[in-house]
Design an enzyme around this catalytic site. Structure first.
Site, short mmCIF file in Angstrom:
data_model
loop_
_atom_site.label_atom_id
_atom_site.label_comp_id
_atom_site.label_asym_id
_atom_site.label_seq_id
_atom_site.Cartn_x
_atom_site.Cartn_y
_atom_site.Cartn_z
N ASP A 104 128.89 69.19 19.46
CA ASP A 104 127.53 68.74 19.14
C ASP A 104 127.43 67.23 18.94
O ASP A 104 126.59 66.75 18.16
CB ASP A 104 127.00 69.48 17.89
CG ASP A 104 127.02 70.97 18.08
OD1 ASP A 104 126.84 71.43 19.22
OD2 ASP A 104 127.21 71.69 17.08
N LYS A 161 126.62 65.44 23.85
CA LYS A 161 127.11 65.40 25.24
C LYS A 161 125.97 65.60 26.24
O LYS A 161 125.88 64.90 27.25
CB LYS A 161 128.17 66.51 25.45
CG LYS A 161 129.42 66.31 24.60
CD LYS A 161 130.39 67.46 24.71
CE LYS A 161 129.92 68.74 24.09
NZ LYS A 161 129.79 68.75 22.62
N GLY A 191 125.66 74.45 23.31
CA GLY A 191 124.21 74.20 23.35
C GLY A 191 124.05 72.71 23.54
O GLY A 191 124.38 71.93 22.65
N HIS A 192 123.65 72.30 24.73
CA HIS A 192 123.55 70.88 25.04
C HIS A 192 122.07 70.52 25.14
O HIS A 192 121.35 71.02 26.01
CB HIS A 192 124.29 70.57 26.36
CG HIS A 192 125.77 70.77 26.24
ND1 HIS A 192 126.65 70.53 27.27
CD2 HIS A 192 126.53 71.16 25.19
CE1 HIS A 192 127.88 70.79 26.85
NE2 HIS A 192 127.83 71.18 25.60
N GLN A 242 132.02 71.92 23.70
CA GLN A 242 132.71 71.89 22.40
C GLN A 242 133.25 70.47 22.13
O GLN A 242 132.68 69.51 22.62
CB GLN A 242 133.82 72.94 22.31
CG GLN A 242 133.31 74.38 22.26
CD GLN A 242 132.86 74.94 23.60
OE1 GLN A 242 133.62 74.96 24.55
NE2 GLN A 242 131.63 75.39 23.69
P1 GDP Z 1 126.02 68.57 22.46
O1 GDP Z 1 126.41 70.00 22.23
O2 GDP Z 1 127.17 67.65 22.34
O3 GDP Z 1 125.26 68.37 23.74
O4 GDP Z 1 125.03 68.21 21.26
P2 GDP Z 1 123.84 69.12 20.69
O5 GDP Z 1 122.71 69.10 21.64
O6 GDP Z 1 124.34 70.46 20.26
O7 GDP Z 1 123.51 68.37 19.34
C1 GDP Z 1 123.13 67.03 19.31
C2 GDP Z 1 121.75 66.95 18.66
O8 GDP Z 1 121.47 65.62 18.33
C3 GDP Z 1 120.63 67.38 19.58
O9 GDP Z 1 119.59 67.91 18.81
C4 GDP Z 1 120.21 66.06 20.24
O10 GDP Z 1 118.87 66.09 20.68
C5 GDP Z 1 120.37 65.12 19.09
N1 GDP Z 1 120.74 63.74 19.42
C6 GDP Z 1 121.56 63.28 20.41
N2 GDP Z 1 121.73 61.95 20.29
C7 GDP Z 1 121.03 61.57 19.20
C8 GDP Z 1 120.84 60.32 18.52
O11 GDP Z 1 121.37 59.29 18.91
N3 GDP Z 1 120.05 60.33 17.42
C9 GDP Z 1 119.45 61.48 16.95
N4 GDP Z 1 118.70 61.38 15.84
N5 GDP Z 1 119.61 62.65 17.55
C10 GDP Z 1 120.40 62.71 18.64
P1 IMO Z 2 128.86 72.32 22.15
O1 IMO Z 2 129.27 72.29 23.59
C1 IMO Z 2 129.94 73.20 18.02
C2 IMO Z 2 132.62 76.60 17.36
C3 IMO Z 2 132.06 77.81 16.65
C4 IMO Z 2 133.30 78.31 15.94
C5 IMO Z 2 134.39 78.03 16.97
C6 IMO Z 2 134.77 79.24 17.83
O2 IMO Z 2 127.42 72.57 21.94
O3 IMO Z 2 129.37 71.11 21.43
P2 IMO Z 2 133.55 80.47 19.86
O4 IMO Z 2 132.19 81.10 19.94
O5 IMO Z 2 133.79 79.37 20.83
O6 IMO Z 2 134.65 81.49 19.86
O7 IMO Z 2 133.58 79.81 18.38
O8 IMO Z 2 133.91 76.99 17.80
N1 IMO Z 2 131.86 76.17 18.56
C7 IMO Z 2 131.08 75.08 18.61
N2 IMO Z 2 130.74 74.21 17.64
N3 IMO Z 2 129.52 73.00 19.28
C8 IMO Z 2 129.88 73.86 20.26
O9 IMO Z 2 129.59 73.63 21.56
C9 IMO Z 2 130.66 74.97 19.94
N4 IMO Z 2 131.16 76.01 20.65
C10 IMO Z 2 131.90 76.72 19.79
O10 IMO Z 2 131.04 77.46 15.74
O11 IMO Z 2 133.56 77.50 14.82
MG MG Z 3 125.86 71.62 21.01
#
Ligand code: GDP
Ligand code: IMO
Ligand code: MG
Length: 425
Positions: free
Chosen positions: A13, A16, A40-41, A225
């Site tokens: 998270d 990416k 979840g991207h 991840q």
């Molecule tokens: P990913 O899994 O690495 O793609 O990241 P996620 O989407 O799960 O989580 C990142 C969260 O932070 C999302 O809600 C993005 O919209 C948000 N986000 C990304 N970059 C920034 C930033 O620079 N500032 C803020 N406030 N939010 C951001």
């Molecule tokens: P993105 O791509 C954050 C975590 C789960 C748990 C562990 C194992 O959005 O960054 P799993 O379902 O893979 O067997 O869970 O890994 N986890 C993540 N945490 N971002 C993710 O993906 C994750 N995918 C799995 O919360 O701790």
């Molecule tokens: Mg994510």
């Protein structure tokens, strides 16, 4: 070198999805190399927000092909939902022909999810805190040589193979956990989704990617991840079931190591983790709560509150070493605005010793962080579009990080939207 890799350096998270979307116009092909719908991207642009679980984050650009690689595990139901949602938003992927799926990618069956849930339930307080998407059991079947692959859906005996694996799973569920929940609805949805997937181009992705490289195309491998969730190097057993590191891009796409060019490592200006397991810099207090509130730190896939803490440099250095990171991206700097002091963990105290690396066992004795105190900044960063608008104290923070990490911070993200991105070097 034709293939750049973009991956998370913390516990996932890091942002990416947003950064892949920003970089996509520079690439011909975006290829997801591991993980599944545990990811979840999130992408935001033009006032719209999308969360992608399986589909690569380059999907919004017409000249970029998106590939779900062989290292990914696919839940057809989730993939169909993603495809349908995009269609509703005016992005018809079948018409655009910009999504390819590797025949060697493994399938997540409804019973894989039951196994994930049953295993987590049985572990009680010691559970991994998985996303319950069936990731672990699917990769277990892959390495156990029992799995079903996307290419199998085209074979006449697919249903037989499915029934065989399902039978194995239901006996396991019965024997180990004493019950098999009803999954008839999910099973019907699974087969409906399979029919949709058949309409897409299913490819031998290793040939597709290597041909693209030969033709001089630019490829970006998108990780899911984060490094600290890597099956080999993460905080085992509190990890996911795939290699989230650069090496995973080679096996997850079928490319040779010498094809790898830049490795773009993403980290948040602080740190989060969702699920169980050690988190040395965790702030289980009001400051952590403030970070969660301001940073909207709730899982994009499961909605769970993310655990929050200060930046962890020993963990980041470890991630940079494992991945061969050549460029850094710092996201969510805007979330730290208004914190009078911010802290960076430079060392740990572990079993009486001061160390600056990640020790073998961080699960039974969680290392105690040693912090450097840093003056914070008050300015709202979200409207910044020019480098000369960056507050001095934020520049100082980045200079400190670059010195510690020995890699340049090339991009700075100051908000979730595509346009809230600065190129620093
Ligand atoms: P990913 O899994 O690495 O793609 O990241 P996620 O989407 O799960 O989580 C990142 C969260 O932070 C999302 O809600 C993005 O919209 C948000 N986000 C990304 N970059 C920034 C930033 O620079 N500032 C803020 N406030 N939010 C951001
Ligand atoms: P993105 O791509 C954050 C975590 C789960 C748990 C562990 C194992 O959005 O960054 P799993 O379902 O893979 O067997 O869970 O890994 N986890 C993540 N945490 N971002 C993710 O993906 C994750 N995918 C799995 O919360 O701790
Ligand atoms: Mg994510």
């Amino acid at each position: 070198m034709a293939v750049d890799v973009l991956l998370g350096l913390q516990w996932g998270d890091e942002g990416k999805g947003k950064i892949v979307d920003v970089l996509s116009p520079d690439y011909d092909l975006i290829a997801r190399f591991q993980g599944g719908p545990n990811a979840g991207h999130t992408l935001e642009f033009d006032g719209k927000k999308f969360v992608l679980n399986t589909i690569p984050s380059g999907i919004f650009f017409n000249n970029t092909i998106n590939l779900i690689g062989n290292g990914v595990v696919i839940d057809p139901i989730t993939l169909k939902r993603e495809i349908d949602k995009l269609k509703d938003a005016g992005h018809d992927l079948l018409a655009k022909k910009n999504l390819l799926i590797a025949k060697k990618a493994h399938l997540i069956l409804p019973t894989h999810q039951l196994l994930d849930a049953a295993s987590e339930k049985k572990m009680g307080d010691g559970k991994i805190g998985s996303t319950l998407k069936g990731i672990g059991p699917t990769y277990m079947d892959k390495t156990g040589r029992n799995g079903l692959r996307i290419g199998d859906i085209l074979q006449p005996d697919f249903k037989e193979k499915y029934e065989k694996l399902k039978g194995k799973h239901t006996s396991m569920l019965q024997a180990l956990y004493g019950e098999v929940a009803d999954f008839s609805e999910r099973e019907a949805a699974f087969f409906e989704a399979i029919e949709l997937i058949k309409k897409f181009e299913l490819v031998d992705s290793e040939h597709y990617v290597n041909n693209a490289i030969k033709q001089g195309k630019k490829v970006l491998a998108e990780g899911a991840q984060g490094t600290m969730l890597d099956i080999d190097f993460g905080s085992y057993p509190f990890v996911t079931s795939s290699n989230t590191t650069t090496a995973g891009a080679c096996t997850g796409l079928g490319i040779a190591p010498q094809q790898i060019g830049d490795v773009i490592g993403i980290f948040k200006a602080y740190c989060t983790r969702v699920g169980g397991g050690p988190f040395p810099t965790e702030l289980d207090n009001e400051v952590g709560e403030e970070l969660r509130k301001v940073g909207h730190e709730f899982g994009a896939t499961t909605g769970r509150p993310r655990r929050t803490g200060w930046i962890d440099l020993p963990a980041l250095k470890y991630a940079i070493m494992l991945n061969g990171v050549t460029q850094l991206v710092m996201t969510k700097a805007d979330v730290l605005s208004g914190f009078d002091k911010i802290y960076a963990c430079t060392h740990y105290i572990h079993e009486g010793e001061t160390i600056d690396y990640m020790p073998y066992d961080i699960c039974s004795v969680i290392p105690k962080p040693v912090y450097k105190e840093i003056d914070g900044w008050n300015e709202d960063l979200t409207g910044i579009r020019e480098l000369n608008e960056i507050p001095q104290r934020l520049s100082d923070y980045m200079a400190f990080l670059e010195k510690e990490l020995e890699v340049p911070v090339k991009y700075l993200s100051v908000g979730p939207d595509r346009v809230q991105t600065l190129v620093l070097h």
